[in-house]
Design an enzyme around this catalytic site. Structure first.
Site, mmCIF file in Angstrom:
data_model
loop_
_atom_site.group_PDB
_atom_site.id
_atom_site.type_symbol
_atom_site.label_atom_id
_atom_site.label_comp_id
_atom_site.label_asym_id
_atom_site.label_seq_id
_atom_site.Cartn_x
_atom_site.Cartn_y
_atom_site.Cartn_z
ATOM 1 N N ASP A 123 0.747 5.689 1.576
ATOM 2 C CA ASP A 123 0.013 6.746 2.280
ATOM 3 C C ASP A 123 -0.429 7.824 1.306
ATOM 4 O OD1 ASP A 123 0.311 5.660 4.940
ATOM 5 O OD2 ASP A 123 2.440 6.068 4.669
ATOM 6 N N GLU A 149 10.298 -1.937 3.784
ATOM 7 C CA GLU A 149 9.510 -1.818 2.544
ATOM 8 C C GLU A 149 10.398 -1.381 1.384
ATOM 9 O OE1 GLU A 149 6.373 0.880 3.635
ATOM 10 O OE2 GLU A 149 5.235 -0.663 4.669
ATOM 11 N N GLY A 177 0.824 -1.203 0.000
ATOM 12 C CA GLY A 177 0.000 0.000 0.000
ATOM 13 C C GLY A 177 0.856 1.250 0.000
HETATM 14 C C1 ABF Z 1 2.275 0.564 4.205
HETATM 15 O O1 ABF Z 1 1.124 0.704 4.976
HETATM 16 C C2 ABF Z 1 2.944 1.818 4.429
HETATM 17 O O2 ABF Z 1 4.017 2.216 3.704
HETATM 18 C C3 ABF Z 1 1.877 2.820 4.510
HETATM 19 O O3 ABF Z 1 2.308 3.661 5.520
HETATM 20 C C4 ABF Z 1 0.710 2.037 4.982
HETATM 21 C C5 ABF Z 1 -0.557 2.166 4.237
HETATM 22 O O4 ABF Z 1 -1.475 1.549 5.047
HETATM 23 P P1 ABF Z 1 -2.982 1.389 4.745
HETATM 24 O O5 ABF Z 1 -3.082 0.453 3.594
HETATM 25 O O6 ABF Z 1 -3.503 0.824 6.026
HETATM 26 O O7 ABF Z 1 -3.515 2.765 4.474
HETATM 27 O O8 ABF Z 1 1.950 0.312 2.899
#
Ligand code: ABF
Length: 239
Positions: free
Chosen positions: A105, A124, A103
């Site tokens: 942000d 990551e 995912g």
């Molecule tokens: C990871 O999870 C991170 O790099 C990012 O901070 C976060 C995104 O989380 P979510 O999918 O819960 O919004 O990918």
């Protein structure tokens, strides 16, 4: 650029907006479709962190026998994968992987991202670096014109925290120590508020050059190769 031809519609009532959770589920499902052709008995895949990645992990469970296992970008994801009976590998045993799914942000039109809201940015970035393709899965709220509304996380060696914070102030950021958080690598996080980023590739390199910085949450030098974006109209496929 948005590839308008590749757009999967949802079988849902168009009068009703989908919830953020439904959008996360939809992109997790789309990522499974995307990686399915890459799987094989000797294939290890990179798996990310966060609530969207969790949904991907849960769907991956059904494909358990079709691939060798996974490298996780956090202890939390490793536990979840293990819970589904998916074998975990140390990255040093694996080398290059065909795909990493995670995912973000925030993500812009160039598929540059801010990541690290969950404090897993260093692992990551390492797993992403070792993967041929990075598939970013995100609901529409993550797509932005310019990165920076989400505070940019910077992982620092604990003894350098105040020094790095002063350097970040010189760059125009308002860094805030994320109290009580210790990363999987034993380090600390500074979140950069009020820090809109015009040139993510240059800023990523600039931040990396500050002594004491382990990793910053800009994923621009190596952005995503594919963004699966969950919208009310369907999953957009952006490359
Ligand atoms: C990871 O999870 C991170 O790099 C990012 O901070 C976060 C995104 O989380 P979510 O999918 O819960 O919004 O990918």
């Amino acid at each position: 650029a948005y590839n308008g031809a590749a757009f999967t519609s949802f079988p849902h009532d168009s009068e009703q907006d989908m919830t953020q959770d439904e959008l996360k589920d939809a992109v997790a499902a789309a990522a499974i479709d995307e990686i399915r052709p890459l799987l094989g008995r000797d294939i290890v895949i990179g798996v990310g962190t966060g609530s969207t990645a969790d949904r991907f992990i849960d769907r991956l469970a059904a494909l358990r026998g079709d691939f060798r296992g996974a490298v996780a970008s956090s202890e939390a994801s490793a536990e979840r994968l293990k819970g589904h009976g998916i074998d975990l590998f140390d990255l040093n045993e694996v080398g290059t992987m065909p795909v990493y799914v995670d995912g973000a942000d925030e993500v812009n039109a160039h598929l540059h991202m801010i990541k690290g809201g969950g404090a897993a940015l260093t692992r990551e970035k390492i797993v992403a670096a070792c993967s041929e393709r990075f598939i970013c899965i995100a609901d529409a709220s993550k797509k932005v014109e310019r990165l920076g509304d989400f505070p940019l996380p910077v992982e620092v060696i604990p003894m350098a925290r105040s020094y790095v914070a002063r350097e970040l102030v010189k760059l125009g950021a308002d860094p805030v120590y994320r109290q009580g958080v210790v990363t999987d690598n034993g380090n600390q996080i500074l979140d950069c508020y009020e820090f809109m980023i015009d040139d993510p590739v240059a800023m990523e390199a600039r931040l990396n050059a500050i002594v004491g910085v382990v990793t910053n949450g800009l994923f621009a030098a190596r952005g995503a190769d594919l963004l699966l974006l969950g919208t009310d109209q369907g999953v957009q496929r952006l490359t």
